[in-house]
Scaffold this motif. Structure first.
Motif, PDB file in Angstrom:
ATOM      1  N   PRO A   9       1.028  -0.862  -0.125  1.00 31.74           N
ATOM      2  CA  PRO A   9       0.121   0.328   0.402  1.00 31.74           C
ATOM      3  C   PRO A   9       0.955   1.063  -0.007  1.00 31.74           C
ATOM      4  CG  PRO A   9      -0.615  -1.835   1.829  1.00 31.74           C
ATOM      5  CD  PRO A   9       0.666  -1.700   1.312  1.00 31.74           C
ATOM      6  N   GLU A  10       2.064   1.385   0.360  1.00 31.77           N
ATOM      7  CA  GLU A  10       2.991   2.388   0.841  1.00 31.77           C
ATOM      8  C   GLU A  10       3.513   2.920  -0.607  1.00 31.77           C
ATOM      9  OE1 GLU A  10       3.515   0.007   4.431  1.00 31.77           O
ATOM     10  OE2 GLU A  10       3.559  -0.296   2.345  1.00 31.77           O
ATOM     11  N   SER A  49      16.844  14.702  -9.620  1.00 31.02           N
ATOM     12  CA  SER A  49      16.346  15.553  -7.583  1.00 31.02           C
ATOM     13  C   SER A  49      15.655  15.231  -7.583  1.00 31.02           C
ATOM     14  CB  SER A  49      15.347  16.491  -9.369  1.00 31.02           C
ATOM     15  OG  SER A  49      14.900  18.013  -8.259  1.00 31.02           O
ATOM     16  N   SER A  50      14.341  13.936  -8.000  1.00 32.11           N
ATOM     17  CA  SER A  50      13.671  12.788  -7.184  1.00 32.11           C
ATOM     18  C   SER A  50      14.513  12.757  -6.575  1.00 32.11           C
ATOM     19  CB  SER A  50      12.986  12.469  -8.476  1.00 32.11           C
ATOM     20  OG  SER A  50      11.984  11.283  -7.741  1.00 32.11           O
ATOM     21  N   ILE A  51      15.737  11.929  -6.829  1.00 32.51           N
ATOM     22  CA  ILE A  51      16.377  11.278  -5.384  1.00 32.51           C
ATOM     23  C   ILE A  51      17.076  11.607  -4.296  1.00 32.51           C
ATOM     24  CG2 ILE A  51      18.661   9.769  -4.606  1.00 32.51           C
ATOM     25  CD1 ILE A  51      18.642   8.667  -7.355  1.00 32.51           C
ATOM     26  N   ALA A  52      17.014  13.302  -4.501  1.00 34.55           N
ATOM     27  CA  ALA A  52      17.438  13.978  -3.989  1.00 34.55           C
ATOM     28  C   ALA A  52      16.345  14.818  -2.657  1.00 34.55           C
ATOM     29  CB  ALA A  52      17.912  15.780  -3.937  1.00 34.55           C
ATOM     30  N   SER A  53      14.794  14.415  -2.554  1.00 37.91           N
ATOM     31  CA  SER A  53      14.274  14.497  -2.202  1.00 37.91           C
ATOM     32  C   SER A  53      13.083  13.600  -1.488  1.00 37.91           C
ATOM     33  CB  SER A  53      12.997  15.748  -3.181  1.00 37.91           C
ATOM     34  OG  SER A  53      12.354  14.759  -4.457  1.00 37.91           O
ATOM     35  N   LEU A  54      13.813  12.084  -2.365  1.00 39.21           N
ATOM     36  CA  LEU A  54      12.758  11.520  -1.713  1.00 39.21           C
ATOM     37  C   LEU A  54      12.537  11.186   0.000  1.00 39.21           C
ATOM     38  CD1 LEU A  54      14.113   8.078  -3.492  1.00 39.21           C
ATOM     39  CD2 LEU A  54      12.273   9.013  -3.518  1.00 39.21           C
ATOM     40  N   GLY A  55      13.975  11.267   0.809  1.00 37.45           N
ATOM     41  CA  GLY A  55      13.883  11.160   2.430  1.00 37.45           C
ATOM     42  C   GLY A  55      13.723   9.581   1.856  1.00 37.45           C
ATOM     43  N   ARG A  56      13.190   8.891   3.601  1.00 36.59           N
ATOM     44  CA  ARG A  56      12.953   7.938   3.794  1.00 36.59           C
ATOM     45  C   ARG A  56      11.594   7.323   2.804  1.00 36.59           C
ATOM     46  NH1 ARG A  56      15.348   6.885   8.483  1.00 36.59           N
ATOM     47  NH2 ARG A  56      14.979   5.337   9.037  1.00 36.59           N
ATOM     48  N   VAL A  57      13.217   5.658   2.475  1.00 38.03           N
ATOM     49  CA  VAL A  57      11.596   4.869   1.749  1.00 38.03           C
ATOM     50  C   VAL A  57      11.675   3.983   2.656  1.00 38.03           C
ATOM     51  CG1 VAL A  57      11.302   3.357  -0.735  1.00 38.03           C
ATOM     52  CG2 VAL A  57      13.072   5.891  -0.750  1.00 38.03           C
ATOM     53  N   PRO A  58      10.734   2.916   2.540  1.00 39.33           N
ATOM     54  CA  PRO A  58      10.259   2.180   3.503  1.00 39.33           C
ATOM     55  C   PRO A  58      10.703   0.963   3.105  1.00 39.33           C
ATOM     56  CG  PRO A  58       8.324   3.982   3.249  1.00 39.33           C
ATOM     57  CD  PRO A  58       9.363   4.106   2.355  1.00 39.33           C
ATOM     58  N   ALA A  59      11.033  -0.243   3.659  1.00 41.82           N
ATOM     59  CA  ALA A  59      11.961  -1.090   3.060  1.00 41.82           C
ATOM     60  C   ALA A  59      10.715  -2.242   2.007  1.00 41.82           C
ATOM     61  CB  ALA A  59      12.313  -2.647   4.812  1.00 41.82           C
ATOM     62  N   VAL A  60       9.327  -2.329   2.109  1.00 40.83           N
ATOM     63  CA  VAL A  60       8.795  -3.064   1.945  1.00 40.83           C
ATOM     64  C   VAL A  60       8.506  -2.456  -0.174  1.00 40.83           C
ATOM     65  CG1 VAL A  60       7.414  -3.678   3.230  1.00 40.83           C
ATOM     66  CG2 VAL A  60       6.820  -1.932   2.810  1.00 40.83           C
ATOM     67  N   LEU A  79      16.239   3.488   2.970  1.00 41.04           N
ATOM     68  CA  LEU A  79      16.862   4.289   2.460  1.00 41.04           C
ATOM     69  C   LEU A  79      16.458   5.890   2.651  1.00 41.04           C
ATOM     70  CD1 LEU A  79      16.503   2.351  -1.058  1.00 41.04           C
ATOM     71  CD2 LEU A  79      18.571   2.255   0.771  1.00 41.04           C
ATOM     72  N   HIS A  80      17.682   6.978   2.492  1.00 43.60           N
ATOM     73  CA  HIS A  80      17.135   8.007   2.410  1.00 43.60           C
ATOM     74  C   HIS A  80      18.328   8.388   1.874  1.00 43.60           C
ATOM     75  CE1 HIS A  80      17.998  12.293   4.597  1.00 43.60           C
ATOM     76  NE2 HIS A  80      17.114  11.521   4.899  1.00 43.60           N
ATOM     77  N   GLY A  81      17.691   8.826   0.711  1.00 43.77           N
ATOM     78  CA  GLY A  81      17.858  10.032  -0.069  1.00 43.77           C
ATOM     79  C   GLY A  81      18.005  11.434  -0.303  1.00 43.77           C
ATOM     80  N   SER A  82      18.875  12.063  -0.003  1.00 41.46           N
ATOM     81  CA  SER A  82      19.668  13.139  -0.347  1.00 41.46           C
ATOM     82  C   SER A  82      20.099  14.154  -1.142  1.00 41.46           C
ATOM     83  CB  SER A  82      20.107  13.498   1.386  1.00 41.46           C
ATOM     84  OG  SER A  82      21.702  12.750   1.028  1.00 41.46           O
ATOM     85  N   TYR A  83      20.582  15.315  -0.745  1.00 41.78           N
ATOM     86  CA  TYR A  83      21.958  16.028  -1.846  1.00 41.78           C
ATOM     87  C   TYR A  83      22.857  15.165  -1.744  1.00 41.78           C
ATOM     88  CZ  TYR A  83      18.265  19.618  -3.081  1.00 41.78           C
ATOM     89  OH  TYR A  83      16.742  20.231  -2.854  1.00 41.78           O
TER      90      TYR A  83
END
Length: 342
Positions: A9-10, A49-60, A79-83
């Motif tokens: 669902p996430e 740009s999308s990677i840099a603004s992802l933030g935390r991505v759930p493992a599922v 995972l944590h996406g940032s600049y």
């Protein structure tokens, strides 16, 4: 859109670009290189740009996107996406010059999209560019900006031209996507590129600001050492520095603005360590009663450390610069025709 079998669902909150970005982030440099090398610059910038603004991505979500690699990432919680992670990822894939250009583009002047970037450009600069554009183009741009910023830009445009832009905005219905893309591309290639070049600063200006922020003894020691090693560089830095003593060159009305906006204890401390001529300049910008109260405060302080006075003087200089940037005073030679108070 139908939900695929086994889809968590996430995943619903992630767009297609965000899903691709999360997948490439999970693949990392080693597995991602063949993919990155097949992308053009615009695609790389969009994904970066999308990677840099992802933030935390759930493992599922990660496991679902990876599919056949789920066994390798089953222990990953997020995972944590940032600049920073984006830049490190690209450094292993692309040439340094391309990485630099792409990161500068996605960071922009404090914005992720072209419209975010444009919202961080002052209304005067933006209006100066837009007044030579077609009113319909300006109408499209203003409709994409935040209302408060768009209003300031509109007010800065020539009156007749601004009225024409308003008429276009009233008549404009839904703008086609290809028109928006074309306008964005024009802003990027013409305006933002030229703005970026114009904003590249002389390193001597940067050093002048740095020296302004130093305490007096360190400043003198550093400039003295620079005098011996590179006298011409030291001279250029000195010429660009704006010091407490330079306040004496301002118009009396500018001093009055500074007095109205400053912390009065800071002013007392600054004048405590100032020469008498500077004191008279500030006292002359105040009412007789206010000047007497300030003198009384200075006398009541008793002996104070020189570094406290210097720090207070530095804060007054900072205030003067802020007022200058806001257009409330002009930090210029009072004999110049440009020295006006707004």
């Amino acid at each position: 859109m139908m939900t695929a079998v086994g889809e968590p669902p996430e995943l619903k909150k992630y767009s297609g670009t965000q899903r691709a970005a999360a997948l490439l982030l999970a693949l990392g440099q080693e597995h991602g290189i063949p993919i990155w090398q097949q992308l053009n610059d615009d695609e790389i910038k969009e994904l970066s740009s999308s990677i840099a603004s992802l933030g935390r991505v759930p493992a599922v979500v990660v496991e679902y996107l990876l599919g056949q690699f789920s066994g390798e990432v089953s222990s990953i919680t997020t995972l944590h996406g940032s600049y920073e992670t984006t830049e490190r990822l690209l450094e292993g894939v692309l040439a340094p010059e391309r990485v630099k250009d792409i990161m500068e583009d996605i960071r922009g002047p404090s914005g992720r999209t072209m419209w975010d970037k444009l919202s961080n450009v002052s209304e005067g600069v933006l209006a100066g560019y837009l007044k030579s554009e077609h009113p319909q183009t300006v109408a499209v741009i203003l409709q994409k900006l935040k209302p408060d910023h768009a209003a300031r830009v509109l007010a800065a445009l020539p009156r007749d031209f601004g009225t024409e832009v308003v008429m276009r905005m009233l008549k404009t219905e839904t703008v086609q996507k290809d028109v928006i893309v074309q306008v964005e591309q024009t802003l990027k290639t013409e305006f933002m590129t030229n703005l970026s070049r114009a904003q590249r600063r002389d390193p001597h200006e940067t050093m002048a600001e740095l020296f302004n922020a130093l305490d007096r003894s360190t400043e003198e020691a550093m400039l003295g050492a620079l005098d011996e090693k590179a006298p011409e560089e030291a001279e250029r830095i000195r010429a660009l520095m704006f010091t407490f003593e330079d306040l004496s060159n301002l118009l009396p009305s500018a001093i009055q603005v500074i007095v109205r906006n400053c912390n009065k204890r800071e002013l007392a401390l600054a004048l405590k360590g100032a020469p008498e001529e500077m004191r008279r300049l500030f006292f002359g910008a105040m009412t007789e009663r206010a000047a007497k109260l300030l003198r009384d405060d200075m006398a009541a302080m008793g002996p104070v450390r020189a570094r406290e006075c210097e720090a207070a003087q530095g804060n007054l200089v900072t205030l003067a610069k802020d007022l200058g940037e806001r257009g409330e005073i002009v930090l210029a030679d009072p004999k110049s025709d440009d020295a006006m108070i707004y």
